[in-house]
Design a protein around this motif. Structure first.
Motif, PDB file in Angstrom:
ATOM      1  N   VAL B  53       0.846  -1.197   0.000  1.00  0.00           N
ATOM      2  CA  VAL B  53       0.000   0.000   0.000  1.00  0.00           C
ATOM      3  C   VAL B  53       0.878   1.241   0.000  1.00  0.00           C
ATOM      4  O   VAL B  53       0.665   2.203  -0.747  1.00  0.00           O
ATOM      5  CB  VAL B  53      -0.939   0.005   1.231  1.00  0.00           C
ATOM      6  CG1 VAL B  53      -1.560   1.377   1.419  1.00  0.00           C
ATOM      7  CG2 VAL B  53      -2.010  -1.050   1.081  1.00  0.00           C
ATOM      8  N   TRP B  54       1.888   1.187   0.873  1.00  0.00           N
ATOM      9  CA  TRP B  54       2.783   2.338   0.993  1.00  0.00           C
ATOM     10  C   TRP B  54       3.453   2.629  -0.345  1.00  0.00           C
ATOM     11  O   TRP B  54       3.531   3.777  -0.770  1.00  0.00           O
ATOM     12  CB  TRP B  54       3.827   2.053   2.091  1.00  0.00           C
ATOM     13  CG  TRP B  54       4.550   3.291   2.484  1.00  0.00           C
ATOM     14  CD1 TRP B  54       5.815   3.651   2.153  1.00  0.00           C
ATOM     15  CD2 TRP B  54       4.029   4.364   3.249  1.00  0.00           C
ATOM     16  NE1 TRP B  54       6.134   4.869   2.658  1.00  0.00           N
ATOM     17  CE2 TRP B  54       5.027   5.339   3.348  1.00  0.00           C
ATOM     18  CE3 TRP B  54       2.774   4.601   3.861  1.00  0.00           C
ATOM     19  CZ2 TRP B  54       4.862   6.518   4.035  1.00  0.00           C
ATOM     20  CZ3 TRP B  54       2.619   5.787   4.535  1.00  0.00           C
ATOM     21  CH2 TRP B  54       3.643   6.722   4.625  1.00  0.00           C
ATOM     22  N   GLU B  55       3.906   1.572  -0.982  1.00  0.00           N
ATOM     23  CA  GLU B  55       4.593   1.713  -2.269  1.00  0.00           C
ATOM     24  C   GLU B  55       3.680   2.335  -3.310  1.00  0.00           C
ATOM     25  O   GLU B  55       4.055   3.246  -4.028  1.00  0.00           O
ATOM     26  CB  GLU B  55       5.007   0.319  -2.729  1.00  0.00           C
ATOM     27  CG  GLU B  55       6.343   0.262  -3.438  1.00  0.00           C
ATOM     28  CD  GLU B  55       6.727  -1.203  -3.607  1.00  0.00           C
ATOM     29  OE1 GLU B  55       6.420  -1.758  -4.674  1.00  0.00           O
ATOM     30  OE2 GLU B  55       7.264  -1.787  -2.642  1.00  0.00           O
ATOM     31  N   LEU B  56       2.426   1.825  -3.353  1.00  0.00           N
ATOM     32  CA  LEU B  56       1.502   2.244  -4.407  1.00  0.00           C
ATOM     33  C   LEU B  56       0.820   3.575  -4.086  1.00  0.00           C
ATOM     34  O   LEU B  56       0.598   4.383  -4.976  1.00  0.00           O
ATOM     35  CB  LEU B  56       0.416   1.176  -4.593  1.00  0.00           C
ATOM     36  CG  LEU B  56       0.847  -0.133  -5.238  1.00  0.00           C
ATOM     37  CD1 LEU B  56      -0.280  -1.157  -5.148  1.00  0.00           C
ATOM     38  CD2 LEU B  56       1.249   0.099  -6.695  1.00  0.00           C
ATOM     39  N   SER B 227      -9.416  -2.580  -8.074  1.00  0.00           N
ATOM     40  CA  SER B 227      -8.447  -3.166  -8.979  1.00  0.00           C
ATOM     41  C   SER B 227      -7.339  -3.978  -8.304  1.00  0.00           C
ATOM     42  O   SER B 227      -6.493  -4.523  -8.981  1.00  0.00           O
ATOM     43  CB  SER B 227      -7.818  -2.059  -9.831  1.00  0.00           C
ATOM     44  OG  SER B 227      -7.338  -1.040  -8.984  1.00  0.00           O
ATOM     45  N   MET B 228      -7.320  -4.053  -6.984  1.00  0.00           N
ATOM     46  CA  MET B 228      -6.220  -4.758  -6.319  1.00  0.00           C
ATOM     47  C   MET B 228      -6.748  -5.988  -5.588  1.00  0.00           C
ATOM     48  O   MET B 228      -7.939  -6.211  -5.485  1.00  0.00           O
ATOM     49  CB  MET B 228      -5.532  -3.844  -5.297  1.00  0.00           C
ATOM     50  CG  MET B 228      -4.943  -2.599  -5.881  1.00  0.00           C
ATOM     51  SD  MET B 228      -3.403  -2.927  -6.727  1.00  0.00           S
ATOM     52  CE  MET B 228      -3.327  -1.474  -7.764  1.00  0.00           C
ATOM     53  N   ARG B 229      -5.816  -6.719  -4.987  1.00  0.00           N
ATOM     54  CA  ARG B 229      -6.191  -7.850  -4.139  1.00  0.00           C
ATOM     55  C   ARG B 229      -6.976  -7.345  -2.925  1.00  0.00           C
ATOM     56  O   ARG B 229      -6.765  -6.224  -2.458  1.00  0.00           O
ATOM     57  CB  ARG B 229      -4.935  -8.542  -3.602  1.00  0.00           C
ATOM     58  CG  ARG B 229      -4.100  -9.254  -4.613  1.00  0.00           C
ATOM     59  CD  ARG B 229      -2.959  -9.896  -3.867  1.00  0.00           C
ATOM     60  NE  ARG B 229      -3.461 -10.880  -2.913  1.00  0.00           N
ATOM     61  CZ  ARG B 229      -3.048 -12.140  -2.876  1.00  0.00           C
ATOM     62  NH1 ARG B 229      -2.149 -12.556  -3.740  1.00  0.00           N
ATOM     63  NH2 ARG B 229      -3.514 -12.974  -1.976  1.00  0.00           N
ATOM     64  N   LEU B 230      -7.810  -8.146  -2.401  1.00  0.00           N
ATOM     65  CA  LEU B 230      -8.607  -7.796  -1.221  1.00  0.00           C
ATOM     66  C   LEU B 230      -7.708  -7.414  -0.052  1.00  0.00           C
ATOM     67  O   LEU B 230      -7.999  -6.484   0.709  1.00  0.00           O
ATOM     68  CB  LEU B 230      -9.485  -8.994  -0.837  1.00  0.00           C
ATOM     69  CG  LEU B 230     -10.466  -8.767   0.312  1.00  0.00           C
ATOM     70  CD1 LEU B 230     -11.454  -7.670  -0.058  1.00  0.00           C
ATOM     71  CD2 LEU B 230     -11.202 -10.065   0.623  1.00  0.00           C
ATOM     72  N   GLU B 231      -6.567  -8.120   0.112  1.00  0.00           N
ATOM     73  CA  GLU B 231      -5.663  -7.858   1.223  1.00  0.00           C
ATOM     74  C   GLU B 231      -5.095  -6.441   1.149  1.00  0.00           C
ATOM     75  O   GLU B 231      -4.923  -5.769   2.173  1.00  0.00           O
ATOM     76  CB  GLU B 231      -4.500  -8.863   1.260  1.00  0.00           C
ATOM     77  CG  GLU B 231      -4.893 -10.274   1.616  1.00  0.00           C
ATOM     78  CD  GLU B 231      -5.374 -11.066   0.396  1.00  0.00           C
ATOM     79  OE1 GLU B 231      -5.577 -10.450  -0.671  1.00  0.00           O
ATOM     80  OE2 GLU B 231      -5.550 -12.291   0.517  1.00  0.00           O
TER      81      GLU B 231
END
Lengths: 349, 265
Positions: B53-56, B227-231
């Protein structure tokens, strides 16, 4: 801080009309001698607070009105430049500061050095006998304490004039009496010019060197408390200050004839029916036999320091009589009364 | 005291309602910290997703923070004096202005956003800058600041305080900063917390107004859910939680405190 005790104040043709058209004050001219305490007395809405606010600089008078402090024309000066002390009914202490800081506020604004400031605050606290309250929060104070702080804060800057707007109205009776005496002593020991607004005639009589009685936006009479009480210029003043009896009699042969008897009144001109006024304590109770006036006690009220009687039969209506005698009266009892002609008042209106 | 069966029934019902609300929150947090949510917690815990998350989305987090702070700054500079003027001149006109100020709260954020885009969309640089989002947020949060300060100013007679300060020689600015503001502090702080919280969480307006360069945290959340994984989406929620919870706690505490002082005064 060039304030000195005893600034004379002069109002010339000061009227006040509010933007919504309400005329709060008619053209008023007034002189206050330096060091004098003048009380503006009147019912609510009579313009007394407006007059005080004009002196303070919180309201500017309508076109043509001028306000002088000594010989200086301060009409266009806002309140912050007039160096006046104000005390409000709601105290108006700053809740975000403690007692000491409240008192120091004006000194700070005037640029007084911190050490001098602290000394002056000490002096004020001592003078008002509230030294132990210095660090207290305003919300922790009683009403009487708050008003003492408010007085100290107003006086600390040595204002040219002290303006008090119903300062005691929010306090209970006992405290009001005590603070009234304190304020009276304080004002005279400081020798400061003061204007005091109240609707309480007892307060006005006790504190004022002079009283200006106001009604409907105008001063209707100015004079010492004694003059106002015994020589009211109009029936409004007579009725507003204390209790006044108003009776109708017939002047005939150097005496005023009333249903209950007569009052010798040799020096009175004219004849015929007329209305006269007298104070309750000017009717003395005398032996019934040979009394010039006679009546019957309708009601009696024991007030502690005096007894008030409602007496019928004396005049065309019930009259109020007050006596400091210790004796007890009975309802229905007949009594004799004497009224000196000097106590009788005739009013033009 | 003996508890009646009725008491236990009530307690059970209360706990049921609470769990109905709290379990999803808990599940979401767990999902954000689980290696693989479909396998379940037995797949092990990890902070990996927070890293992703931090990266994106790190820019969206910072952007949300500085937009919130900028919104706060503007609402303070505009809202506090506005409340002061409104409090000083009560009357019909004041009431009307107050109602107008509150309008943006009643109008759907999407509609406001559309209006702003129609009006200012032509100014390309403005439209694509975070300043455009700021305008939306200010419009939406300003009433909360004004209302909050106005409520405090109406709770004490600040005009007579000002008059007494003036009689002691204080000019306008000295009175405003030394007497009015300190005594309105509780309202200003409560208003400020509301504004920051609302701005950080604002989605409606921002979703419509944002460009890829001006994406904020809540919009990023929607993006990650879509658009991402649930996690990752869950981990992102966790980040949002961590940011917003201290603010909510502060808001709660300050709200309680300021009502207490007002009662005492």
């Amino acid at each position: 801080m060039n304030g000195k005790a005893g600034t004379a104040i002069r109002l010339v043709d000061c009227a006040k009309t509010f933007p919504n058209g309400t005329r709060a004050l008619d053209k008023t001219s007034l002189e206050m001698r330096g060091g004098e305490t003048i009380v503006f007395l009147g019912p609510s809405g009579c313009g007394k607070t407006t007059l005080l606010r004009v002196i303070a600089g919180l309201e500017s008078p309508d076109e043509g009105g001028r306000v002088y402090f000594d010989d200086e024309d301060v009409t266009s000066q806002p309140i912050e430049h007039r160096n006046v002390g104000m005390v409000f009914q709601s105290y108006a202490l700053f809740p975000n500061m403690n007692v000491g800081d409240n008192i120091a506020y004006g000194l700070k604004v005037h640029g007084v050095a911190p050490d001098k400031r602290a000394r002056r605050v000490d002096e004020m606290l001592r003078m008002m006998q509230i030294s132990e309250l210095r660090e207290r929060r305003i919300t922790e104070l009683s009403g009487g304490q708050r008003q003492r702080v408010a007085l100290a804060r107003a006086i600390a800057v040595q204002p040219r004039v002290l303006l008090l707007d119903e300062p005691l109205t929010a306090l209970d009776a006992l405290l009001r009496e005590r603070l009234r005496i304190e304020i009276d002593v304080l004002l005279h020991s400081l020798g400061i010019t003061a204007a005091y607004v109240t609707h309480d005639q007892g307060e006005a009589m006790a504190i004022g060197d002079r009283i200006a009685v106001m009604n409907k936006g105008a001063i209707v009479q100015t004079g010492s408390p004694r003059e106002i009480y015994y020589k009211p210029a109009s029936s409004f003043v007579a009725d507003f200050i204390g209790t006044m009896n108003r009776v109708t009699g017939t002047l005939r042969g150097g005496a005023l004839e009333l249903p209950g008897g007569r009052i010798d009144w040799a020096d009175q001109q004219g004849s015929g029916e007329m209305q006269v006024l007298f104070r309750p304590n000017d009717a003395r109770i005398v032996e019934e036999a040979g009394a010039p006036l006679r009546g019957v006690v309708e009601q009696q009220f024991f007030l502690g320091d005096r007894t008030r009687l409602h007496v019928t039969g004396v005049a065309d209506r019930t009259v109020v009589v007050e006596t400091t005698e210790h004796r007890e009266f009975r309802v229905g009892q007949s009594i004799g009364l004497r009224i000196e002609p000097g106590a009788l008042l005739r009013l033009r209106d | 005291m003996r508890r009646t069966p009725y008491f236990w029934l009530q307690l059970a019902f209360t706990l049921l309602v609470c769990s109905f609300l709290l379990v999803p929150v808990f599940m979401s947090i767990v999902a954000g910290l689980t290696e693989n949510f479909f396998v379940g917690v037995k797949s092990g815990f990890t902070t990996r997703w927070i890293g992703v998350v931090w990266e994106l989305y790190a820019p969206t987090i910072f952007r949300s923070m500085y937009i919130a702070l900028a919104t706060l700054a503007v609402t303070l500079v505009v809202g506090v004096p506005a409340a002061y003027v409104l409090a000083k001149r009560p009357g019909m006109a004041t009431r009307l202005i107050e109602e107008f100020l509150v309008l943006p709260v009643a109008i759907p954020g999407l509609a406001i956003a559309l209006a702003l885009i129609i009006t200012y969309g032509g100014f390309r640089d403005f439209r694509t800058s975070w300043g455009f989002i700021l305008v939306g947020h200010v419009l939406y949060t300003l009433p909360f600041m004004v209302r909050s300060v106005l409520a405090v100013l109406s709770s004490f007679n600040f005009q007579v305080l000002e008059e007494s300060a003036a009689s002691l020689g204080a000019g306008f600015w000295r009175r405003f900063f030394g007497i009015v503001l300190p005594n309105a502090r509780s309202g200003i702080v409560a208003g400020a917390l509301t504004v920051v919280t609302l701005s950080i969480g604002e989605f409606n307006l921002t979703w419509m107004m944002h460009t890829p360069e001006t994406m904020t945290l809540p919009v990023g959340l929607a993006d990650s859910y879509a658009s991402m994984r649930l996690e990752i989406g869950s981990a992102y929620t966790l980040v949002f939680f961590i940011m917003i919870t201290p603010l909510l706690v502060a808001l709660q505490r300050y709200g309680v405190q300021s009502t207490r002082t007002r009662k005492g005064a």
